[in-house]
Each structure stands twice: as structure tokens, then as C-alpha cells.
Design a protein around this motif. Structure first.
Motif, mmCIF file in Angstrom:
data_model
loop_
_atom_site.group_PDB
_atom_site.id
_atom_site.type_symbol
_atom_site.label_atom_id
_atom_site.label_comp_id
_atom_site.label_asym_id
_atom_site.label_seq_id
_atom_site.Cartn_x
_atom_site.Cartn_y
_atom_site.Cartn_z
ATOM 1 N N ARG A 227 29.531 -7.493 23.337
ATOM 2 C CA ARG A 227 30.094 -8.251 22.288
ATOM 3 C C ARG A 227 29.965 -9.632 22.708
ATOM 4 O O ARG A 227 29.767 -10.499 21.650
ATOM 5 N N ALA A 228 30.174 -10.106 23.947
ATOM 6 C CA ALA A 228 30.113 -11.511 24.249
ATOM 7 C C ALA A 228 28.600 -11.763 24.098
ATOM 8 O O ALA A 228 28.384 -13.204 23.627
ATOM 9 N N GLN A 229 27.681 -11.310 24.430
ATOM 10 C CA GLN A 229 26.148 -11.369 24.405
ATOM 11 C C GLN A 229 25.739 -11.548 22.872
ATOM 12 O O GLN A 229 25.202 -12.479 22.653
ATOM 13 N N LEU A 230 26.287 -10.779 22.052
ATOM 14 C CA LEU A 230 26.037 -10.969 20.598
ATOM 15 C C LEU A 230 26.545 -12.090 19.927
ATOM 16 O O LEU A 230 26.015 -12.884 19.131
ATOM 17 N N ALA A 231 27.918 -12.525 20.527
ATOM 18 C CA ALA A 231 28.538 -13.824 20.166
ATOM 19 C C ALA A 231 27.653 -14.815 20.511
ATOM 20 O O ALA A 231 27.734 -15.850 19.867
ATOM 21 N N VAL A 232 27.042 -14.932 21.657
ATOM 22 C CA VAL A 232 26.172 -16.160 22.129
ATOM 23 C C VAL A 232 25.226 -16.429 21.169
ATOM 24 O O VAL A 232 24.601 -17.349 20.997
ATOM 25 N N ALA A 233 24.487 -15.102 20.855
ATOM 26 C CA ALA A 233 23.158 -14.943 19.915
ATOM 27 C C ALA A 233 23.609 -15.580 18.707
ATOM 28 O O ALA A 233 22.749 -16.328 17.957
ATOM 29 N N GLY A 234 24.944 -15.350 18.157
ATOM 30 C CA GLY A 234 25.264 -15.690 16.716
ATOM 31 C C GLY A 234 25.376 -17.302 16.680
ATOM 32 O O GLY A 234 25.323 -17.683 15.853
ATOM 33 N N ARG A 235 25.795 -17.850 17.973
ATOM 34 C CA ARG A 235 26.086 -19.234 18.123
ATOM 35 C C ARG A 235 24.688 -20.139 17.892
ATOM 36 O O ARG A 235 24.696 -21.095 18.066
ATOM 37 N N ASN A 236 23.671 -19.431 18.087
ATOM 38 C CA ASN A 236 22.196 -20.218 18.060
ATOM 39 C C ASN A 236 21.956 -20.216 16.436
ATOM 40 O O ASN A 236 21.175 -19.383 16.236
ATOM 41 N N ARG A 237 21.950 -21.491 16.234
ATOM 42 C CA ARG A 237 21.893 -21.502 14.733
ATOM 43 C C ARG A 237 20.388 -21.155 14.475
ATOM 44 O O ARG A 237 19.958 -20.763 13.477
ATOM 45 N N ALA A 238 19.631 -21.921 15.313
ATOM 46 C CA ALA A 238 18.033 -21.886 15.060
ATOM 47 C C ALA A 238 17.411 -20.471 15.007
ATOM 48 O O ALA A 238 16.635 -20.253 14.464
ATOM 49 N N PHE A 239 18.079 -19.611 15.923
ATOM 50 C CA PHE A 239 17.743 -18.078 16.091
ATOM 51 C C PHE A 239 18.444 -17.543 15.014
ATOM 52 O O PHE A 239 17.558 -16.616 14.305
ATOM 53 N N ARG A 240 19.442 -17.740 14.372
ATOM 54 C CA ARG A 240 19.860 -16.974 13.239
ATOM 55 C C ARG A 240 18.699 -17.278 11.802
ATOM 56 O O ARG A 240 18.559 -16.422 11.162
ATOM 57 N N ALA A 241 18.453 -18.731 11.979
ATOM 58 C CA ALA A 241 17.683 -18.905 10.837
ATOM 59 C C ALA A 241 16.310 -18.129 10.882
ATOM 60 O O ALA A 241 15.981 -17.473 9.995
ATOM 61 N N LEU A 242 15.673 -18.263 12.132
ATOM 62 C CA LEU A 242 14.406 -17.750 12.341
ATOM 63 C C LEU A 242 14.560 -16.167 12.134
ATOM 64 O O LEU A 242 13.639 -15.590 11.374
ATOM 65 N N LEU A 243 15.716 -15.491 12.672
ATOM 66 C CA LEU A 243 15.692 -14.280 12.554
ATOM 67 C C LEU A 243 15.722 -13.566 11.062
ATOM 68 O O LEU A 243 15.357 -12.824 10.689
ATOM 69 N N VAL A 244 16.598 -14.510 9.960
ATOM 70 C CA VAL A 244 16.923 -13.937 8.880
ATOM 71 C C VAL A 244 15.721 -14.318 8.124
ATOM 72 O O VAL A 244 15.131 -13.272 7.306
ATOM 73 N N CYS A 245 14.920 -15.347 8.288
ATOM 74 C CA CYS A 245 13.673 -15.399 7.485
ATOM 75 C C CYS A 245 12.790 -14.406 7.994
ATOM 76 O O CYS A 245 11.982 -13.800 6.991
ATOM 77 N N PHE A 246 12.425 -14.017 9.335
ATOM 78 C CA PHE A 246 11.561 -13.007 9.772
ATOM 79 C C PHE A 246 11.853 -11.700 9.193
ATOM 80 O O PHE A 246 11.004 -10.862 8.911
ATOM 81 N N VAL A 247 13.036 -11.224 9.169
ATOM 82 C CA VAL A 247 13.625 -10.019 8.770
ATOM 83 C C VAL A 247 13.204 -9.575 7.154
ATOM 84 O O VAL A 247 12.665 -8.747 6.789
ATOM 85 N N VAL A 248 13.468 -10.515 6.401
ATOM 86 C CA VAL A 248 13.367 -10.596 5.056
ATOM 87 C C VAL A 248 11.816 -10.715 4.666
ATOM 88 O O VAL A 248 11.117 -9.888 4.059
ATOM 89 N N GLN A 249 10.874 -11.421 5.531
ATOM 90 C CA GLN A 249 9.404 -11.554 5.225
ATOM 91 C C GLN A 249 9.044 -10.211 5.872
ATOM 92 O O GLN A 249 8.054 -9.689 5.335
ATOM 93 N N SER A 250 9.607 -9.679 6.926
ATOM 94 C CA SER A 250 9.291 -8.142 7.446
ATOM 95 C C SER A 250 9.471 -7.045 6.248
ATOM 96 O O SER A 250 8.415 -6.167 6.186
ATOM 97 N N ALA A 251 10.514 -7.311 5.480
ATOM 98 C CA ALA A 251 10.486 -6.360 4.592
ATOM 99 C C ALA A 251 9.535 -6.618 3.332
ATOM 100 O O ALA A 251 9.131 -5.545 2.842
ATOM 101 N N GLY A 252 9.209 -7.847 3.213
ATOM 102 C CA GLY A 252 8.075 -7.987 1.960
ATOM 103 C C GLY A 252 6.452 -7.529 2.719
ATOM 104 O O GLY A 252 6.050 -6.711 1.660
ATOM 105 N N VAL A 253 6.241 -7.720 3.821
ATOM 106 C CA VAL A 253 5.050 -7.028 4.349
ATOM 107 C C VAL A 253 5.357 -5.482 4.416
ATOM 108 O O VAL A 253 4.171 -5.004 4.013
#
Length: 472
Positions: A227-253
Motif C-alpha cells: 500500500r505504501a509503495q502504491l502511494a509513492v507511485a501515485g504521488r509521481n505525477r509524471a508517472f501517472r500521466a505517462l501511465l494513463v496515456c500509455f494504457v489508453v493507447q495500448s487499448a487502441g493498438v
């Protein structure tokens, strides 16, 4: 295997060429598993087992959705694994070989084409997806621990994506040929399952053996709980932006991938060779343009290059909507354009991920690449699962008729329109829409991250062109 281990730690400088190649070989496994189920599993269910398109979409989506839960757990486990091979490499071998064996089982069809056959495929796919999580998450975590060098990560990803493109080409283009050569139907799919399983095994063993010279270093702590590790990842705004973009693009591909067979059969009217030609045109150019994308990324930065590659992919896919109006020969060059965009989109997204991880490690002093990549691969897995699910839903809504003969049934004009839109307009929207999220890709300044960041007025930087730093 729960004690914090000694294992690979981030090291500066260039990596030996044998490590580049050895690490890249793992993409034989990820490419084959990422390609063939998305390409053949949905038509296998609808046109060989006789499962209705809507139900088939759920059967494909369910096991992949399960991986969304499993991947972060696999990341945490690998973060805390101690062995003489390091925390990641044992999973390359053990989970990789399990993945190969289980993949062959998906298409074993012990229950023929009865209703139980669909349930068996779902269960087998679930087990295979679990094994894949324990292979892919440690595999994707390794680059952040192999080097701190910005350009070296791009080179490492370039090798990986080149082999990934080769794996997609071989598995995606040859698998349908094996089905045909094996007698179509159940028998042909059994042979295909064995063929792809062999590719996965070669990739797993190759990655394990090829990274034995990878650098190792001191122990680095991780957050005490998942839970603490997930919270750390969630606070990384650049990671969140890149992740969501890549997930949606992966759905398209993945939506494109799911529609290849249907598009070849019903739009190009070439059920025998159409899928193979589409794959060759999609992946072949990707191998050729990889060095060009590397130079573009070095010149303008990874972020801008990712946006450019994504837009190239969007333009190509949208143009395919005109396929019914032009000769088939005119379609294949457009597919090559799509492949060139896809190659860049993959290279730069995957090269930006280690930058996010490295910045976080510099900030916290803790090694948790496995958690970041666990979340990443969970998201990617979800995207790859949503693609066939979306395409199957489009087929269901447009009135697609299933078959248990191994050959697609004749379809109505409405069904053919659904096949076309699911292959073109819908994935184009999925790839384009999330690019707006990359406005939030703004890593705060950290030592040696070399990440793509916007330049803030009054800030000084000595980064290469296309990269800047900002303060927070």
C-alpha cells in the motif's frame, strides 16, 4: 524470498552490447504473448469454437483484467527477492518457461467445441496471464536498475523494441500460416499454440542467459508495504500521466490487433494471406525506422518524439477507413505508416518509464522499480485486454455471426461496417485522446534523471536539446 535482497542497482554509463541483446531477447516472449492472443484468440472463440462475439469478448477480457491485480503484487515480490541471480532474473527463467507451457494449453482444446470449451479457454488464459505477470514485471523493471544514463536507456529500449517488432512479425505473421498448415480448426490452432510456446521459451531462456553480465550493486530499501509503495507511485505525477496515456493507447493498438483477421477476411476479402500481409507491412517498416526514431528522440527529446509518433499512428489508422473504396494494394503502404508510428510510440513510452522510476529513487533513496513496473504492466495489460473487448463488443452490436466450422460465416453490411470502424476510427480516437494528459509529464529536477521536462522561465539547464528541468 521476503528479505530485502542484494540485487541490481542503478549504475551509470554504457552497457555491454551483449546485455543489450540479451535483455532484448525477452521481447520474444512479451511480443509473442502480447500479439497472438490479441490477434487469434477472439476469432478462435467466434469462428472455431462458435462462441458469441459478446461472450467471447468477456472471456478474453476477464483473465487480462485479473492481471491488473496480480502485476503490482508480482512487482513487490520481485523487489524483495534475494538470490545469487539478483531479484529479477529468476523470474525471467521460471515464469518464462511456465508461460510457454501454459500458452500451448490455451489452444489444446480438450473439450472440442462444446460450451465447456469456452470456459476451458478462459481458465487456461487466466493461468497463462498470471505466469506472464511474473515474467513481464521483473523484465520491465530491469532497465531502471541497469543504468542511470538517459541516452543509454533509449538505446536499451531501441534494442528491445527492435526484437519486439521482430517477435510481433514472426508470431503475428506466421501464427495464422501455422493454423492453415495444421489443417485449420482445432488441429491447426493446437500446432500454432506449440509454435508460439517455443518462441516464448527461447525468449525467456535468452533473456535469462543474456543478462548474466548485467551490473549488480548495493542493497536499496523499499517501502515496507504494498500500500505504501502504491502511494509513492501515485504521488509521481509524471508517472501517472505517462501511465494513463500509455494504457489508453495500448487499448487502441490492441483494438487494431484484434481486428486484423476480421479486416482481412471481410474488408480486404483475403482470408488466406491478408492477415499475414497486414502484419508484415505493420512490423517490417518498424524495424527499419527504429534508428530514425532514436535520432529524432536525441534531437527533440523523448516527450515530443512520443507525441509525433502517436500522431503518425493516428493519421495512418484513420486513413484506413477508406479501405473499402481503394484496391487492397493501396492499403498496405498505409499500414506501413501505422507501423512506423507504433514503433516510435512504444520506444519512447518505454524509455520514459525508467526516467520516472529513476527520479523517484533519487528522491526517496528506495528501490521500488518493481512496484512502478508492476503498476505499469498492470495498466498495459488492462489496455491490451480492453482492445479485444472493445472490438468484440463492436462486433456484437453490429450483428456479427459466429461459426464453429473454423471458417468465418457470411456477414451483413452492418457487421462489415462494425468490423471497419472497430479497426480504424475507434483505435484512432483511443490513441489520440490521451495525448493531452502528457501536459502533466513534468518531472521535478533530480540528479541525473535526464528526463523530458518543460523549461520554466528563469531555470538554467545544461540538458541536451529537447529536454529541460523545472522546479517544484
Amino acid at each position: 524470498m521476503d528479505a530485502p535482497p542484494a540485487g541490481p542497482a542503478s549504475v551509470p554509463g554504457a552497457l555491454p552490447r551483449r546485455v543489450h541483446l540479451g535483455y532484448a531477447l525477452g521481447s520474444l516472449a512479451t511480443g509473442a504473448f502480447g500479439t497472438v492472443p490479441g490477434l487469434l484468440l477472439l476469432p478462435y472463440l467466434t469462428d472455431t469454437l462458435g462462441v458469441a462475439a459478446g461472450l467471447a469478448a468477456l472471456l478474453v477480457l476477464g483473465p487480462k483484467a485479473w492481471d491488473v491485480l496480480v502485476n503490482p503484487v508480482a512487482g513487490r515480490i520481485s523487489d524483495r527477492t534475494g538470490s545469487r541471480w539478483g531479484p529479477r532474473r529468476p523470474y525471467l527463467l521460471l515464469a518464462g518457461l511456465a508461460l510457454a507451457l501454459l500458452f500451448a494449453g490455451i489452444f489444446a482444446a480438450p473439450f472440442g467445441t462444446e460450451r465447456a470449451a469456452g470456459a476451458y479457454v478462459a481458465a487456461a488464459f487466466l493461468a497463462t496471464a498470471t505466469a506472464f505477470a511474473f515474467f513481464q514485471v521483473p523484465y520491465v523493471a530491469m532497465p531502471a536498475e541497469l543504468t542511470e544514463d538517459y541516452a543509454e536507456r533509449t538505446r536499451l529500449m531501441t534494442w528491445r523494441i527492435a526484437v519486439l517488432a521482430l517477435a510481433i512479425l514472426v508470431s503475428g505473421a506466421v501464427a495464422p500460416i501455422v493454423v492453415t498448415a495444421g489443417g485449420e480448426g482445432l488441429a491447426g490452432h493446437r500446432w500454432m499454440g506449440l509454435f508460439v510456446a517455443s518462441l516464448i521459451a527461447v525468449g525467456a531462456v535468452g533473456a535469462f542467459a543474456g543478462t548474466r553480465a548485467a551490473p549488480t550493486g548495493q542493497v536499496r530499501g523499499s517501502e515496507p508495504t504494498l500500500r505504501a509503495q502504491l502511494a509513492v507511485a501515485g504521488r509521481n505525477r509524471a508517472f501517472r500521466a505517462l501511465l494513463v496515456c500509455f494504457v489508453v493507447q495500448s487499448a487502441g493498438v490492441a483494438t487494431i490487433l484484434a481486428g486484423v483477421n476480421y479486416f482481412a477476411d471481410q474488408i480486404l476479402r483475403d482470408p488466406q494471406t491478408g492477415a499475414t500481409l497486414l502484419f508484415a507491412c505493420f512490423v517490417g517498416p518498424a524495424l527499419l525506422v527504429m534508428p530514425l526514431w532514436t535520432r529524432i528522440g536525441a534531437r527533440v527529446g523523448k516527450l515530443r518524439a512520443l507525441v509525433a509518433a502517436s500522431l503518425l499512428l493516428v493519421v495512418g489508422v484513420a486513413a484506413l477507413a477508406a479501405a473499402p473504396l481503394v484496391p487492397a494494394a493501396a492499403v498496405y503502404p498505409v499500414v506501413a505508416l501505422v507501423g512506423a508510428g507504433y514503433a516510435g510510440q512504444q520506444v519512447f513510452a518505454l524509455a520514459m518509464l525508467p526516467d520516472c522510476i529513476s527520479w523517484d529513487e533519487a528522491r526517496t533513496g528506495r528501490r521500488q522499480a518493481g512496484v512502478f513496473t508492476g503498476i505499469w504492466t498492470a495498466g498495459e495489460t488492462l489496455g491490451l485486454a480492453l482492445g479485444p473487448g472493445i472490438y468484440g463488443l463492436v462486433l456484437q452490436l453490429s450483428g456479427y455471426v459466429s461459426s464453429d466450422t473454423g471458417t468465418a460465416a457470411a456477414q451483413s453490411g452492418t457487421a462489415r461496417l462494425g468490423i471497419l470502424l472497430g479497426f480504424t476510427v475507434i483505435p484512432a480516437l483511443l490513441v489520440a485522446a490521451p495525448l493531452i494528459l502528457l501536459r502533466h509529464y513534468d518531472l521535478p529536477a533530480a540528479p541525473d534523471t535526464g528526463a523530458d521536462q518543460p523549461v520554466v522561465a528563469g531555470t538554467r539547464t545544461h540538458e541536451p536539446p529537447g529536454r529541460g528541468v523545472t522546479t517544484s
